[in-house]
Design a protein around this motif. Sequence first.
Motif, PDB file in Angstrom:
ATOM      1  N   GLN A 283       0.804  -1.230   0.000  1.00 32.01           N
ATOM      2  CA  GLN A 283       0.000   0.000   0.000  1.00 32.01           C
ATOM      3  C   GLN A 283       0.839   1.284   0.000  1.00 32.01           C
ATOM      4  O   GLN A 283       0.461   2.257  -0.643  1.00 32.01           O
ATOM      5  N   ILE A 284       1.985   1.324   0.666  1.00 33.20           N
ATOM      6  CA  ILE A 284       2.822   2.535   0.587  1.00 33.20           C
ATOM      7  C   ILE A 284       3.308   2.722  -0.849  1.00 33.20           C
ATOM      8  O   ILE A 284       3.243   3.811  -1.420  1.00 33.20           O
TER       9      ILE A 284
ATOM     10  N   ASP B   3       9.113  -7.284  -5.349  1.00 35.53           N
ATOM     11  CA  ASP B   3       8.233  -7.850  -4.329  1.00 35.53           C
ATOM     12  C   ASP B   3       8.500  -9.351  -4.281  1.00 35.53           C
ATOM     13  O   ASP B   3       9.394  -9.849  -4.974  1.00 35.53           O
TER      14      ASP B   3
ATOM     15  N   ASN C 232       9.453  -1.519   8.588  1.00 32.45           N
ATOM     16  CA  ASN C 232       9.750  -1.602  10.029  1.00 32.45           C
ATOM     17  C   ASN C 232      10.279  -2.955  10.473  1.00 32.45           C
ATOM     18  O   ASN C 232       9.943  -3.953   9.861  1.00 32.45           O
TER      19      ASN C 232
END
Length: 325
Positions: free
Chosen positions: A15-16, A42, A131
Amino acid sequence: MKKPVKVAITGAAGQIAYSLIFRVASGSMLGPDQPVILQLLDIPDAMEKLKGTVMEIEDCAFPLVAGIVSTADPMEAFDGTDYALLVGARPRGPGMERKDLLSANAAIFSVQGKALSEKASRDVRVLVVGNPANTNALIAASNAKKLDPRQFTAMVRLDHNRALSQLAAKTGAATTDIEKMIVWGNHSSTQYPDISHCTVKGKPAKSLVDQAWIEKEFIPTVQQRGAAIIKARGLSSAASAASAAVDHMRDWALGTNGKWVSMAVPSDGSYGIKPGVVYGYPCVCKNGQYEIVQGLDIDAFSRARMDATDAELREERAAIEDLLK
Ligand code: NAI
């Protein structure tokens, strides 16, 4: 027109990236006269979804897009890369402890650090968004033996922008009226958004707000903003994260004209933060390089918060120490 540069974006089906790729492709990051070749990475399971994103990039007919690579192979994605935005990361799954999350991501970022070291441009600039961003950047840098660790940074710019927006709202100013905002430390709830050196339209911010607001509202609101967005949206911040990534890379590449921005960079002993972690600092950027702003007075209130977020980063480091060799 300039020669195209290569911009790698990982987590490209996420989504980012769905916001970030289009901002980069439109010239928001590197300017309206800089063509880009997009290198989209990805995992194999996300290739079909990524195909849809690529179809949409094509359908924008962006004048600046000089090529698109989409792949699940980091060695292909980072081939000749000038700018790498490492967004893809493993989210916390059910029953996953913090240590498991750190280890799962450490595995991803050690592979990507090695691939960048082998394949990327020798001047590559790397921004880690995924993260735990600071520690992921540390792992990637440690595994990129042929690159300078200073080429690896992590994103605290979203926190910086959130802090600007909170202070602007409180003082009735525009965010552009505010200078010298700092976010110290980790991109986590221990981060320390610091207005001690801030000015608003040239006046010290601390003369415009009281200490109770700083301690009870400003700092917790900025620290907890990510959680507040998840609660409201049902999804984590994406467009604002992408916008902050664009800001971070644009400023690093094109300069800040003397203005301070917050960037998490390898600690070098500045402000008593020993080497060994990637720590949010006030930086200025010029000629494609960043420098940590030096010589600031740190009071006892700030010192305690800067040390607390440093301690958390050292705990994260201890949990993945074996991957730093
Ligand atoms: P998302 O779950 O929508 O997308 C993540 C994408 O990464 C997925 O497409 C996934 O398949 C991919 N991915 C997973 N492992 C990969 C690998 N080894 N290589 C390449 N791609 C891989 O997540 P979203 O919302 O886009 O967030 C991405 C990361 O950014 C998360 O870790 C999130 O916590 C972090 N984040 C960081 C912020 C910051 O300020 N530093 C702010 C907001 C989010």
